[in-house]
Design an enzyme around this catalytic site. Sequence first.
Site, PDB file in Angstrom:
ATOM      1  N   SER A  73     -53.044  10.724  35.615  1.00  0.00           N
ATOM      2  CA  SER A  73     -54.189  11.291  36.311  1.00  0.00           C
ATOM      3  C   SER A  73     -55.336  10.284  36.236  1.00  0.00           C
ATOM      4  CB  SER A  73     -54.574  12.614  35.636  1.00  0.00           C
ATOM      5  OG  SER A  73     -55.721  13.174  36.246  1.00  0.00           O
ATOM      6  N   LYS A  96     -51.943  10.306  40.326  1.00  0.00           N
ATOM      7  CA  LYS A  96     -52.773  11.434  40.793  1.00  0.00           C
ATOM      8  C   LYS A  96     -54.220  10.993  40.786  1.00  0.00           C
ATOM      9  CE  LYS A  96     -54.325  15.577  38.419  1.00  0.00           C
ATOM     10  NZ  LYS A  96     -53.884  16.770  37.645  1.00  0.00           N
ATOM     11  N   LYS A 143     -58.131  11.959  41.153  1.00  0.00           N
ATOM     12  CA  LYS A 143     -59.126  13.025  41.168  1.00  0.00           C
ATOM     13  C   LYS A 143     -59.992  12.803  42.400  1.00  0.00           C
ATOM     14  CE  LYS A 143     -58.422  15.313  37.290  1.00  0.00           C
ATOM     15  NZ  LYS A 143     -58.139  16.765  37.279  1.00  0.00           N
ATOM     16  N   ASP A 167     -56.164  15.709  43.170  1.00  0.00           N
ATOM     17  CA  ASP A 167     -56.598  16.923  42.465  1.00  0.00           C
ATOM     18  C   ASP A 167     -58.093  17.092  42.665  1.00  0.00           C
ATOM     19  OD1 ASP A 167     -57.040  19.064  40.793  1.00  0.00           O
ATOM     20  OD2 ASP A 167     -56.356  18.069  38.957  1.00  0.00           O
ATOM     21  N   ASN A 174     -59.895  19.944  41.676  1.00  0.00           N
ATOM     22  CA  ASN A 174     -60.543  20.821  40.683  1.00  0.00           C
ATOM     23  C   ASN A 174     -61.603  21.726  41.320  1.00  0.00           C
ATOM     24  OD1 ASN A 174     -59.900  18.212  38.562  1.00  0.00           O
ATOM     25  ND2 ASN A 174     -59.384  20.265  37.897  1.00  0.00           N
ATOM     26  N   GLU A 226     -53.950  19.339  44.885  1.00  0.00           N
ATOM     27  CA  GLU A 226     -54.058  20.299  43.782  1.00  0.00           C
ATOM     28  C   GLU A 226     -55.417  21.001  43.796  1.00  0.00           C
ATOM     29  OE1 GLU A 226     -53.189  18.309  40.114  1.00  0.00           O
ATOM     30  OE2 GLU A 226     -53.808  19.994  38.843  1.00  0.00           O
ATOM     31  N   ASP A 235     -53.517  24.988  40.258  1.00  0.00           N
ATOM     32  CA  ASP A 235     -53.652  24.737  38.823  1.00  0.00           C
ATOM     33  C   ASP A 235     -54.507  25.882  38.256  1.00  0.00           C
ATOM     34  OD1 ASP A 235     -54.556  23.902  36.314  1.00  0.00           O
ATOM     35  OD2 ASP A 235     -55.175  21.913  36.912  1.00  0.00           O
ATOM     36  N   LYS A 284     -49.559  24.548  32.924  1.00  0.00           N
ATOM     37  CA  LYS A 284     -50.184  24.131  31.661  1.00  0.00           C
ATOM     38  C   LYS A 284     -50.054  25.308  30.706  1.00  0.00           C
ATOM     39  CE  LYS A 284     -53.785  21.245  33.773  1.00  0.00           C
ATOM     40  NZ  LYS A 284     -55.212  21.232  34.180  1.00  0.00           N
ATOM     41  N   GLY A 332     -51.592  18.335  32.324  1.00  0.00           N
ATOM     42  CA  GLY A 332     -52.071  17.805  31.048  1.00  0.00           C
ATOM     43  C   GLY A 332     -53.519  18.182  30.834  1.00  0.00           C
TER      44      GLY A 332
END
Length: 373
Positions: free
Chosen positions: A139, A165, A167, A192, A194, A217, A242, A266, A294
């Site tokens: 990541s 991956k 961010k 990802d 978030n 993600e 996620d 996770k 992770g």
Amino acid sequence: MSVDAKLEGIELIRVRMPLVSPFRTSFGTQTSKDALLLRAVTSAAEGWGECVAAQYPLYASEYVDAAMTTLRDFLVPALADLAVVDVNLVGPVLERYRGHRMSKAALEMALWDAELRAAGTPMSRALGAVATAVPAGVSVGIMDTLDELVATVGGYLEEGYRRIKLKIEPGWDVAAVKVIRDEFGDVPLQVDANTAYTLADVDQLRKLDDFDLLLIEQPMAEENVLGHAELARHLRTPICLDESITSARAAADAIRAGACRVVNIKAGRVGGYLEARRVHDVCRAHDVPVWCGGMLETGLGRAANAALAALPGMLLPGDVSASSRFYQRDITEPLVLQDGFMAVPTGPGLGVTPIAEVLEAVTVHREWLPVAS
Ligand code: OSB
Ligand code: MG
């Protein structure tokens, strides 16, 4: 297989470890890791757990200080009701307390490790893992410049990582993906967010469809499961959830709603490795590929994740990286990359143990919680 052991108590050990480089996401920049480790002392063996709650409630509502309070005041005392150390009893005994899944997961992990060490069984075998090594993904945080991103990703690819991956957030998405595709061709790549986007960003997110990403993600808010189903109708890139997947039930609902075609698992987020396996099983029954996420774990959580990532439905490389991805010196013997794979530990329980001097050097607080029974 089972050794009837009694739980004597839990030691909470708070550690602070510097990161090898700052890790920036849409919710903030992290330069050190606060981890809460649990040492379960039983009449048969000791076991280790790791709570993945971070220093601040930015990714999830849980955070380390709150986890310590929750464990001390509610969860550890509830274990007095455990007749024997049996991982299958931990969830039911803690169930009446709502939420606090990361704290519950850490406790379950510590007791399971103790139970497995007493029985001589590796966690991978107890979980039903099939692989002996798992492909390693990494990541990659948000950077100040695209040049810095290219240099960082290039370094990871040279180390052997099998999947990248990135961010992303508004202002750091299409250009970041494009520069990596331009530089490194068809390397397995995913992003990802978030929760940094909303449905109003659909046109920007559609631009990512040109880059053959494995998945995007958690583009939107945790609670916005139906919004993800709507977004999915406008994207070719598969959506992976996620933050939204807090349990096997949540996974079943998200799949039924059409909100995701892939799921990040996770253990901390769903309340433990047993629930993580249930998430895996639900997804597998629906032919939804899963992968192991992770949370900047120390070697303890990293070892457990390698075992989880070896389940048969883990069809995509996880954020299962070497200790050196985040730490100059891990608290356990370092987990290392071998030809782009992480070996699944074979020793009893987690298969790794903290090194006393290293643990001592990073410990900022210790507290013994006896369990009366
Ligand atoms: O969203 O997957 C995430 C790290 C901390 C909090 C949330 C996330 C992450 C990562 C994985 O991206 C980092 C790792 O490899 O441990
Ligand atoms: Mg994520």
